[in-house]
Design a protein around this motif. Structure first.
Motif, PDB file in Angstrom:
ATOM      1  N   SER A   1       0.834  -1.197   0.000  1.00 17.26           N
ATOM      2  CA  SER A   1       0.000   0.000   0.000  1.00 17.26           C
ATOM      3  C   SER A   1       0.870   1.249   0.000  1.00 17.26           C
ATOM      4  CB  SER A   1      -0.869  -0.024   1.266  1.00 17.26           C
ATOM      5  OG  SER A   1      -1.672   1.122   1.349  1.00 17.26           O
TER       6      SER A   1
ATOM      7  N   TYR B   1      -7.427  -5.179   0.709  1.00 15.19           N
ATOM      8  CA  TYR B   1      -7.002  -5.055   2.109  1.00 15.19           C
ATOM      9  C   TYR B   1      -5.850  -4.066   2.282  1.00 15.19           C
ATOM     10  CZ  TYR B   1     -10.249  -8.747   3.202  1.00 15.19           C
ATOM     11  OH  TYR B   1     -11.406  -9.466   3.360  1.00 15.19           O
ATOM     12  N   THR B   2      -5.360  -3.505   1.190  1.00 18.17           N
ATOM     13  CA  THR B   2      -4.439  -2.359   1.308  1.00 18.17           C
ATOM     14  C   THR B   2      -5.227  -1.048   1.290  1.00 18.17           C
ATOM     15  OG1 THR B   2      -4.145  -2.018  -1.080  1.00 18.17           O
ATOM     16  CG2 THR B   2      -2.641  -3.568   0.000  1.00 18.17           C
TER      17      THR B   2
ATOM     18  N   GLY C   1      -8.840  -2.207   4.333  1.00 22.19           N
ATOM     19  CA  GLY C   1      -7.690  -2.184   5.233  1.00 22.19           C
ATOM     20  C   GLY C   1      -7.595  -0.875   6.004  1.00 22.19           C
ATOM     21  N   MET C   2      -6.373  -0.456   6.254  1.00 17.35           N
ATOM     22  CA  MET C   2      -6.157   0.726   7.082  1.00 17.35           C
ATOM     23  C   MET C   2      -6.834   1.983   6.532  1.00 17.35           C
ATOM     24  SD  MET C   2      -4.222   3.678   7.363  1.00 17.35           S
ATOM     25  CE  MET C   2      -2.723   3.587   6.362  1.00 17.35           C
TER      26      MET C   2
ATOM     27  N   TYR D   1       1.941  -0.841   5.033  1.00 24.17           N
ATOM     28  CA  TYR D   1       0.861  -1.816   5.056  1.00 24.17           C
ATOM     29  C   TYR D   1       0.882  -2.642   3.790  1.00 24.17           C
ATOM     30  CZ  TYR D   1      -0.884   0.216   9.253  1.00 24.17           C
ATOM     31  OH  TYR D   1      -0.984   0.626  10.537  1.00 24.17           O
TER      32      TYR D   1
ATOM     33  N   TRP E   1      -3.045  -9.117   6.490  1.00 25.53           N
ATOM     34  CA  TRP E   1      -2.632  -7.755   6.115  1.00 25.53           C
ATOM     35  C   TRP E   1      -2.119  -7.071   7.371  1.00 25.53           C
ATOM     36  CZ3 TRP E   1      -4.300  -3.080   8.034  1.00 25.53           C
ATOM     37  CH2 TRP E   1      -5.553  -3.044   8.683  1.00 25.53           C
ATOM     38  N   GLY E   2      -1.226  -6.130   7.156  1.00 23.60           N
ATOM     39  CA  GLY E   2      -0.622  -5.415   8.279  1.00 23.60           C
ATOM     40  C   GLY E   2       0.705  -4.837   7.829  1.00 23.60           C
ATOM     41  N   LEU E   3       1.517  -4.426   8.793  1.00 28.56           N
ATOM     42  CA  LEU E   3       2.809  -3.821   8.458  1.00 28.56           C
ATOM     43  C   LEU E   3       3.781  -4.885   7.995  1.00 28.56           C
ATOM     44  CD1 LEU E   3       3.951  -1.111  11.018  1.00 28.56           C
ATOM     45  CD2 LEU E   3       3.304  -0.840   8.627  1.00 28.56           C
ATOM     46  N   THR E   4       4.332  -4.660   6.842  1.00 28.92           N
ATOM     47  CA  THR E   4       5.320  -5.600   6.308  1.00 28.92           C
ATOM     48  C   THR E   4       6.409  -4.813   5.589  1.00 28.92           C
ATOM     49  OG1 THR E   4       5.574  -7.647   5.037  1.00 28.92           O
ATOM     50  CG2 THR E   4       4.046  -5.997   4.147  1.00 28.92           C
TER      51      THR E   4
ATOM     52  N   ASP F   1       0.840   4.925   1.000  1.00 25.97           N
ATOM     53  CA  ASP F   1      -0.001   5.797   1.829  1.00 25.97           C
ATOM     54  C   ASP F   1       0.701   7.104   2.151  1.00 25.97           C
ATOM     55  OD1 ASP F   1      -2.359   4.125   2.301  1.00 25.97           O
ATOM     56  OD2 ASP F   1      -0.946   2.777   3.300  1.00 25.97           O
TER      57      ASP F   1
ATOM     58  N   TYR G   1      -8.354  -0.004  16.415  1.00 31.20           N
ATOM     59  CA  TYR G   1      -8.319  -1.329  15.803  1.00 31.20           C
ATOM     60  C   TYR G   1      -9.328  -2.288  16.445  1.00 31.20           C
ATOM     61  CZ  TYR G   1      -4.405  -0.822  12.551  1.00 31.20           C
ATOM     62  OH  TYR G   1      -3.599  -0.473  11.499  1.00 31.20           O
TER      63      TYR G   1
END
Lengths: 327, 327
Positions: free
Chosen positions: A53, A155-156, A160-161, A105, A125-128, A55, A272
């Motif tokens: 993602s 989900y990005t 997602g966020m 993300y 999904w999450g921080l990667t 952002d 969250y």
């Protein structure tokens, strides 16, 4: 023998001042082992990254020192960075480090796991990391993807966020009432659509003509009279991220007083706990086509730096996503 | 035969740009009848003005057109001005008119009344004219003074609109918790004292050394770390009132996001329903000497223009009040 892979990584060349340029990020090749090292905790996962993602908040993470310590991105305490991906519980991402892989993300697939709740083949999904494979030292802050029948790249963004941010800003921070007038800056996104579905009158602005055309589902009306008791949810200020310190300053803040306005900043990481509630509302809306969602897709990590810096000139139309691998 | 009086009035000479000067206001003599005219409604009162309040918000009422219509003082819809005093229910005072007596909060004694709830000799505070006697066409927005054993002038300040503003800003808008840190600009006023009595740590700033010395009751400590989830109650911005349009702009608003700050503007007129609750708390505090309150007193209407414009250079130390008559 442990399988190895030659992977591409996106590295921060140096801390950024002013507008971020593509050359501030460089591609690097590394050889990595596709197995969690023995010394890792029992909460580590190794993932294959699929979608990343782009952002706006990432601009703040490219900056150094003063603005960070005062305002720009003090999301959390500085922690020791792990091999590739750092985590700060739910406090959100930290600043980038020079010469290291940047993070953000993304959607990824578990390749190896030391946590029984995350099995090989699971989608999260999450921080990667901005790289083909990432070792994530803690699963805290990762979300397992349950509705894999929707495009994973969603989900990005909408699921997602960013989508969750739109949801929190509109429903939680603004406490809207039906029939109220809603002004949305960057109105080609989700907030205006939430507001319209909720039964509000929506007025929007957008940074380019292309984006305005995306507002077709938004009833554009003019505000005919002064409105009191407004609420402003503030999740970021993209126009200010690339300016040298100090920023431009916001004029006419006295209107807060005379018009009885509440202005509230928030970070989605604090909400969250409401993500399941958000998904419960959002998944059916997306499946039924009630939310319009458009992606601006860059193919491959080699195009990721260009995709990221394009955000700040507003070049993207729709959610800017980078495809690292389709599965 | 109806008694007549020769009275002094403070008149607005012309709309003001930039810093208000004493010469923007002029004294005028008029002959008035000390009886309510027959054509008035049955809610009119004729009052003898005792104390007048000099308040920063009055600067906005001296300005014309653009800034008023956009931001500075759009307190309410423009209504037809009555002979001397205009009223806008609880929406607050309106702009001044050139060549007419200015108005503001004051303490006055009823001389004649067509409303049985307001009897001759009753003391009130509320919007009145800057003149020795005022005809007030509606009692809406007037408060009868019940605790006349406290200095009457206090109803222009600590027991009137400014004190009530401090109370609403602190208790209602900020929803404080014991042990929290409170920053007070213009800290020689009531807010810092409320915060200290409530059990908060207080940090203040003030515009001059004299005013800083008034902060003796305020425990000055340094903020050692970043605080999240702050609330900012905004009741005005005196530093901006005398600037030409546009104002200076407020920098670093992105901190609202990263520090999860809520910033809320309010007008005390919206909270008049809480005035009795405020008095219930405040009167004992003042009687017991638990609130320090200092007045800067100008004698006579002839010194009123100078007293009012002095506010904007921060010349006054303590509440600026004008004594028109002692009883």
């Amino acid at each position: 023998m442990v399988e190895e892979a030659s992977i591409k990584q996106v590295i921060l060349k140096d801390y950024v001042k002013g507008f971020a340029k593509e050359s501030d990020l460089i591609l690097k090749n590394s050889i990595v082992k596709l197995k969690i090292p023995n010394q890792c905790s029992n909460d580590a996962v190794l993932v294959k990254n699929l979608y990343l993602s782009c952002d706006p908040y990432m601009r703040g993470r490219m900056a150094k020192t003063d603005r960070i310590s005062t305002c720009l991105i003090p999301y959390g305490k500085l922690t020791v960075i792990t091999k590739n991906v750092e985590f700060l519980k739910h406090e959100g991402p930290n600043v980038f480090f020079v010469n290291m892989t940047i993070t953000g993300y993304g959607v990824a697939k578990i390749v190896d796991s030391s946590n029984p709740d995350f099995k090989k083949g699971d989608l999260i999904w999450g921080l990667t990391g901005w790289e083909e494979y990432s070792l994530i030292k803690s699963t805290q802050g990762l979300f397992k993807i349950q509705n894999a029948d929707l495009p994973l790249s969603y989900y990005t963004g909408i699921l997602g966020m960013p989508g969750h941010t739109a949801y929190i800003g509109f429903y939680e921070i603004c406490s809207p009432k039906k029939g109220e007038y809603v002004f949305v800056s960057a109105a080609s996104g989700a907030v205006g659509q939430f507001a319209k579905l909720f039964g509000c009158y929506v007025v929007g602005s957008a940074g380019s003509k292309d984006k305005k055309e995306l507002m077709f589902r938004v009833a554009l009306i003019r505000l005919k009279e002064e409105k009191f008791n407004g609420r402003i949810a503030v999740c970021g200020m993209i126009s200010q991220y690339n300016l040298e310190d100090p920023d431009e300053g916001t004029r006419n803040l006295l209107c807060l007083v005379t018009k009885r306005i509440r202005m509230e900043g928030f970070l989605v990481f604090d909400y969250y706990n409401l993500y399941p509630k958000f998904l419960e509302m959002m998944v059916p809306l997306v499946k039924q086509g009630k939310i319009t969602y458009i992606e601006d897709v860059a193919q491959g990590l080699e195009n990721a730096p260009n995709a990221l810096v394009g955000l700040f000139s507003g070049r993207n139309v729709g959610k800017q996503v980078v495809v690292v691998a389709r599965e």
